[in-house]
Write a protein that holds these residues in place. Structure first.
Motif, PDB file in Angstrom:
ATOM      1  N   LEU A 152       0.806  -1.214   0.000  1.00 47.09           N
ATOM      2  CA  LEU A 152       0.000   0.000   0.000  1.00 47.09           C
ATOM      3  C   LEU A 152       0.846   1.275   0.000  1.00 47.09           C
ATOM      4  CD1 LEU A 152      -2.815  -1.238   2.371  1.00 47.09           C
ATOM      5  CD2 LEU A 152      -2.996  -0.838  -0.097  1.00 47.09           C
ATOM      6  N   MET A 153       1.998   1.262   0.657  1.00 43.33           N
ATOM      7  CA  MET A 153       2.902   2.416   0.561  1.00 43.33           C
ATOM      8  C   MET A 153       3.421   2.549  -0.860  1.00 43.33           C
ATOM      9  SD  MET A 153       5.222   3.062   3.966  1.00 43.33           S
ATOM     10  CE  MET A 153       6.327   1.730   3.610  1.00 43.33           C
ATOM     11  N   SER A 154       3.736   1.422  -1.477  1.00 35.79           N
ATOM     12  CA  SER A 154       4.346   1.457  -2.808  1.00 35.79           C
ATOM     13  C   SER A 154       3.399   1.966  -3.882  1.00 35.79           C
ATOM     14  CB  SER A 154       4.885   0.073  -3.186  1.00 35.79           C
ATOM     15  OG  SER A 154       3.859  -0.778  -3.641  1.00 35.79           O
ATOM     16  N   ILE A 155       2.086   1.920  -3.615  1.00 37.08           N
ATOM     17  CA  ILE A 155       1.115   2.414  -4.595  1.00 37.08           C
ATOM     18  C   ILE A 155       0.399   3.677  -4.107  1.00 37.08           C
ATOM     19  CG2 ILE A 155       0.814   0.154  -5.680  1.00 37.08           C
ATOM     20  CD1 ILE A 155      -1.907  -0.041  -4.164  1.00 37.08           C
ATOM     21  N   GLY A 156       0.897   4.258  -3.011  1.00 38.13           N
ATOM     22  CA  GLY A 156       0.395   5.535  -2.542  1.00 38.13           C
ATOM     23  C   GLY A 156      -0.825   5.488  -1.645  1.00 38.13           C
ATOM     24  N   TYR A 157      -1.198   4.326  -1.124  1.00 39.01           N
ATOM     25  CA  TYR A 157      -2.371   4.238  -0.255  1.00 39.01           C
ATOM     26  C   TYR A 157      -2.049   4.439   1.219  1.00 39.01           C
ATOM     27  CZ  TYR A 157      -5.809   3.146  -3.745  1.00 39.01           C
ATOM     28  OH  TYR A 157      -6.669   3.252  -4.795  1.00 39.01           O
ATOM     29  N   LEU A 158      -0.810   4.283   1.599  1.00 34.38           N
ATOM     30  CA  LEU A 158      -0.368   4.576   2.953  1.00 34.38           C
ATOM     31  C   LEU A 158       0.852   5.480   2.862  1.00 34.38           C
ATOM     32  CD1 LEU A 158      -0.583   1.114   4.792  1.00 34.38           C
ATOM     33  CD2 LEU A 158      -2.086   3.081   5.108  1.00 34.38           C
ATOM     34  N   LYS A 159       0.968   6.383   3.815  1.00 38.01           N
ATOM     35  CA  LYS A 159       2.125   7.275   3.855  1.00 38.01           C
ATOM     36  C   LYS A 159       3.364   6.508   4.275  1.00 38.01           C
ATOM     37  CE  LYS A 159      -0.286  11.547   4.895  1.00 38.01           C
ATOM     38  NZ  LYS A 159      -0.443  12.641   5.857  1.00 38.01           N
ATOM     39  N   GLY A 160       4.514   7.081   3.948  1.00 38.08           N
ATOM     40  CA  GLY A 160       5.770   6.519   4.410  1.00 38.08           C
ATOM     41  C   GLY A 160       6.731   6.130   3.311  1.00 38.08           C
ATOM     42  N   ALA A 161       6.303   6.181   2.061  1.00 38.09           N
ATOM     43  CA  ALA A 161       7.188   5.789   0.969  1.00 38.09           C
ATOM     44  C   ALA A 161       8.376   6.747   0.851  1.00 38.09           C
ATOM     45  CB  ALA A 161       6.421   5.731  -0.347  1.00 38.09           C
ATOM     46  N   HIS A 162       8.148   8.020   1.108  1.00 32.38           N
ATOM     47  CA  HIS A 162       9.203   9.028   0.970  1.00 32.38           C
ATOM     48  C   HIS A 162       9.139  10.009   2.128  1.00 32.38           C
ATOM     49  CE1 HIS A 162      10.094   7.765  -3.143  1.00 32.38           C
ATOM     50  NE2 HIS A 162       8.792   7.627  -3.285  1.00 32.38           N
ATOM     51  N   SER A 163      10.293  10.522   2.502  1.00 36.91           N
ATOM     52  CA  SER A 163      10.325  11.572   3.518  1.00 36.91           C
ATOM     53  C   SER A 163       9.877  12.886   2.876  1.00 36.91           C
ATOM     54  CB  SER A 163      11.730  11.709   4.109  1.00 36.91           C
ATOM     55  OG  SER A 163      12.652  12.071   3.105  1.00 36.91           O
ATOM     56  N   GLU A 164       9.390  13.805   3.677  1.00 37.74           N
ATOM     57  CA  GLU A 164       8.872  15.064   3.146  1.00 37.74           C
ATOM     58  C   GLU A 164       9.948  15.936   2.511  1.00 37.74           C
ATOM     59  OE1 GLU A 164       6.092  17.215   5.575  1.00 37.74           O
ATOM     60  OE2 GLU A 164       5.161  15.352   6.260  1.00 37.74           O
ATOM     61  N   ASN A 165      11.219  15.692   2.828  1.00 41.55           N
ATOM     62  CA  ASN A 165      12.289  16.481   2.198  1.00 41.55           C
ATOM     63  C   ASN A 165      12.793  15.826   0.919  1.00 41.55           C
ATOM     64  OD1 ASN A 165      13.694  14.367   3.338  1.00 41.55           O
ATOM     65  ND2 ASN A 165      15.342  15.630   4.165  1.00 41.55           N
TER      66      ASN A 165
END
Length: 183
Positions: A152-165
């Protein structure tokens, strides 16, 4: 370009392999059901192994599973199962092979009911990780907490794939502003 912390610390050739996935795939929405299914297969097969192993074998997985064609995989026979279990290019684990075939059958049912695998995901959005894990365990085979979380992170359904910076984080926001609303 600013990356998540782990990319700059990697050595070649690992860095290039991971950077490509990080920059162009990880966290970006997927709108094609076959590709969603393919990502699920890859995440299931990663269990107990490094993601790098899976990235190196991605093309072999794509070839072994008929380009992740859900309809074809759902109708695999015992002969196909044996072929997969003997394919040195993929992970030859009976539970993971069986999960791919059974999950393809399940996705066909979801497509009949919801129109697509993607629409099934959207129907259940938003959920937190625990809710998603419960739903996936009820619906699919071989989908534990970490597999569901990474899928789900890898397809954008959960946060956490990338840091905000990370610049990719901001690129995803440009193409998918709904990403901020993910739990």
């Amino acid at each position: 370009m600013s990356y998540c912390n782990y990319i700059p610390m990697m050595k070649e050739p690992s860095r290039t392999l991971h950077q490509n996935y990080h920059d162009y795939h990880y966290g970006f929405p997927i709108h094609d059901d076959n590709e969603l299914f393919g990502r699920l297969i890859l995440e299931i097969n990663q269990a107990g192994l490094s993601w790098e192993t899976i990235l190196k074998k991605e093309e072999s997985f794509r070839n072994a599973y008929d380009n992740f064609n859900i309809k074809k995989v759902a109708y695999y026979t015992e002969k196909d199962r044996e072929r997969l279990l003997n394919d040195v290019g993929i992970i030859r684990n009976k539970l993971k092979v069986n999960a791919a075939i059974e999950n393809a059958k399940t996705i066909l049912q979801l497509q009949d009911k919801f129109g697509s695998f993607e629409k099934w995901l959207e129907y259940h959005h938003p959920k937190n990780k625990e809710e998603w894990v419960k739903l996936f365990k009820k619906t699919f085979k071989f989908t534990g907490g970490e597999i569901v979380n990474e899928f789900l992170m890898s397809i954008g359904y959960l946060k956490g794939a990338h840091s905000e910076n990370c610049s990719v984080y901001h690129e995803i926001l440009k193409t998918n502003p709904m990403w901020l609303q993910r739990k």
